[in-house]
Write an enzyme that holds these catalytic residues in place. Structure first.
Site, short mmCIF file in Angstrom:
data_model
loop_
_atom_site.label_atom_id
_atom_site.label_comp_id
_atom_site.label_asym_id
_atom_site.label_seq_id
_atom_site.Cartn_x
_atom_site.Cartn_y
_atom_site.Cartn_z
N ASP A 1 -1.22 6.62 6.27
CA ASP A 1 -2.40 5.70 5.89
C ASP A 1 -2.56 4.73 7.17
O ASP A 1 -1.93 3.60 7.27
CB ASP A 1 -2.04 5.18 4.64
CG ASP A 1 -3.24 4.16 4.04
OD1 ASP A 1 -4.12 3.91 4.97
OD2 ASP A 1 -2.93 3.39 2.90
N TRP B 1 0.72 -1.23 -0.12
CA TRP B 1 -0.07 0.22 0.02
C TRP B 1 0.81 1.23 0.07
O TRP B 1 0.55 2.11 -0.53
CB TRP B 1 -0.93 -0.17 1.20
CG TRP B 1 -2.02 -0.90 0.97
CD1 TRP B 1 -2.11 -2.22 1.57
CD2 TRP B 1 -3.05 -0.91 0.02
NE1 TRP B 1 -3.34 -3.01 0.84
CE2 TRP B 1 -3.79 -2.21 -0.13
CE3 TRP B 1 -3.51 0.03 -0.84
CZ2 TRP B 1 -4.81 -2.56 -0.96
CZ3 TRP B 1 -4.71 -0.37 -1.92
CH2 TRP B 1 -5.37 -1.56 -1.93
N LYS C 1 -12.62 -1.22 7.16
CA LYS C 1 -11.90 -2.28 8.09
C LYS C 1 -12.53 -2.02 9.23
O LYS C 1 -13.43 -2.62 9.91
CB LYS C 1 -10.47 -2.11 8.05
CG LYS C 1 -9.81 -2.75 6.67
CD LYS C 1 -9.63 -1.63 5.69
CE LYS C 1 -8.66 -2.05 4.61
NZ LYS C 1 -9.07 -3.03 4.00
#
Lengths: 377, 377
Positions: free
Chosen positions: A182, A102, A206
């Site tokens: 992030d 990511w 999530k």
């Protein structure tokens, strides 16, 4: 009555059962008003109260001071990979650390919108990468040469695919370089000091709520750097000024996030409490993997293993052609354990232990791991 | 049992009752699987089937051939105001028609991302505007000088705020200039020939589903013009290649849209049928307004009145200080009629008659209009 499902999906993932129950009960009749929360104007009094309470509960949960704006956006963390440099560079460069898939994506997207695409000295700088270790450890702080004039330093504090976590509490930012993180897959899993950060962001699917909502928490004094020609829906300053409502926000997703924040505050007793359970859950699963005599393997260095996402494989010496992996997934599903398939880019298995997953459910997973090894190991 | 609510909200707006009922019944237990559709991976088999069926049902409803891609995006129509020129200009200019607040916004956003910001000859061109009429009519076709070399011609076929509608079936595009239409507030309200268009787009929160989903239907041969440095989540070609899943899509909103498409096809009998009811609903309300002896006024020219959004005012000669307007809204709410407040930019009243609003409900609204006039007119 349905069979109980054990959902270890990496995202969209299990929501707290109590939250789904509330949403279900009031889906066609919100607060006794005869309509669904999905069916009313985002500018009316009712949704206004939902939005305000969601934001206030989030402030309480994370201890967010008035120095920060809370934005509820769309497009996922991936859209932020571009939106952050567009809003935060202000004509300068920025430093990126890569610790998994990511943060690598965020680096690649940032380069595209950099001011200095053809100038290696000034473009988006890669200051550390752990790719050589297959993303199984964190970079050595001593090896990182940060730019003290960077617009910001970007990192991903929990890599959902590679299962590597940076404890936000261990970070010490440079005095004049805002830290941007992030936190998609571990926000709200533990308390941390947000004052250390310039901007924190997370896709909702999530620990926050359904997919389609992106949370951005940004220091107010960092707003206003976007180019005048930035699309309205991408300009943090304009979004902040309009309370995230330049146009219609994802109202149902915000409502669901609000229910999750309320559940964390009032049912779970806040992040301090939930973080203890999260640690117990992760410890239990890692112990089971580590004590399997290398039948199950998680390769991440112990000091940076994620408490939220546990990728693991069945030892290739035992499972030469991948048949055991397929059998594992099939048996798991027969036992109502779902969402255990690893990300397509790395294969193998992965169990995600977000806030909504209980310790009991992790115990069931561990029992299944042991039973499967007994039968096929 | 709740009192029945009559919801005329402009968006987010009333959803079909049958759809909300299905969503409620399976919210915690989708298709008997023990989990919510919100809680599973967008890349798994279950959600894959939801996505595929949604797209196929939409193709059937609108008669969309394989010449077109269907994209399920985020950020609303407002994000498309920028995303369209970024993807469709290909180094050229484009023509814009302004018929109300939304097409005006799309024009202003497009100018920001134009290739020729400082070159009036080549930048985004305004080819017609009805602002002089306060957006109460459509431009005269004979007055419009289109650029035969434009990358596209953009218009908004239904202005949600000003209540002006262009029948898509009456449009005749230039041979080499793709027609692009913002259909946010009237898509799926009637059949139309999509082959006439290069791109059609719509925010979901009116006739499609909950807010947080944006529909883009684009001709495949027009893809691939975006600059290489376009953010991934904004590049139609990359989005099409990844079936709208470069990152996590708004799965619950797509599921809801799928239920709406199924309802339109299999309960309502398709767009031909629903368009007849929509015409009846609109005719009834406009008749009531026009027959009120100028107590209620809708100023839009009759040949371009919207069937979906009916803005109206109480005659200023009767309601000099706006007290009647406030009384109207309060009495309406007491009678369970909600969502009738006009957009903040124009004030007054507005009733939106989307597909989910029944003819019976419009009759109740008309009875209320008459009763209110009798009491206070």
């Amino acid at each position: 009555m349905t069979n109980k499902i054990y959902n270890f999906s990496a995202g969209p993932s299990k929501l707290p059962e109590a939250v789904v129950e509330i949403a279900k009960n009031e889906l066609s009749n919100w607060h006794g008003k005869g309509f669904s929360i999905m069916e009313i104007s985002h500018r009316g009094k009712d949704f206004g109260e939902v939005l305000a309470k969601s934001k206030q509960d989030l402030r309480n949960l994370l201890g967010i001071s008035d120095n920060f704006e809370i934005l509820f956006l769309q497009g996922g963390a991936t859209q932020q990979f571009s939106q952050i440099p567009i809003n935060m560079l202000g004509g300068r460069s920025a430093d990126y650390v890569i610790t998994g898939a990511w943060s690598e994506k965020s680096f690649n997207e940032a380069k595209k919108v950099s001011y200095y695409k053809n100038d290696p000295e000034h473009q988006i700088r890669l200051v550390a990468s752990t790719q050589n270790s297959n993303f199984t450890k964190l970079p050595e702080i001593s090896e990182i040469k940060l730019n003290p004039y960077a617009a910001y330093l970007h990192l991903c504090t929990n890599e959902t695919i590679h299962g590597v976590e940076i404890d936000p509490n261990r970070l010490t930012p440079l005095p004049n370089v805002p830290l941007i993180a992030d936190m998609s897959s571990h926000i709200l899993s533990r308390p941390f000091d947000i004052e250390k950060f310039g901007l924190v962001y997370a896709g909702a699917q999530k620990n926050i709520g359904p997919a389609g909502l992106t949370l951005v928490i940004v220091r107010k004094d960092l707003l206003g750097l976007a180019d005048l020609n930035t699309p309205k829906t991408w300009d943090y300053a304009q979004l902040a000024e309009n309370d995230s409502m330049i146009n219609t926000p994802p109202t149902f997703a915000i409502y669901m996030a609000g229910l999750v924040f309320d559940w964390l505050l009032n049912t779970c007793g806040g992040l301090e409490n939930i973080s203890k359970i999260n640690k117990q859950k992760a410890d239990l699963l890692y112990q089971n993997i580590d004590n399997s005599g290398d039948f199950y393997i998680n390769s991440v260095q112990k000091d940076c293993r994620s408490q939220m996402n546990v990728p693991f494989i069945i030892n290739k010496n035992v499972d030469k052609n991948g048949e055991l992996l397929q059998k594992f997934l099939a048996e798991a599903e027969q036992n109502n354990l779902v969402g255990l398939k690893g990300h397509k880019s790395v294969g193998g298995l992965r169990a995600s232990l977000y806030n909504a997953v209980t310790l009991e459910e992790v115990k069931v997973l561990c029992d299944f791991l042991q039973e499967f090894q007994r039968k096929f190991g």
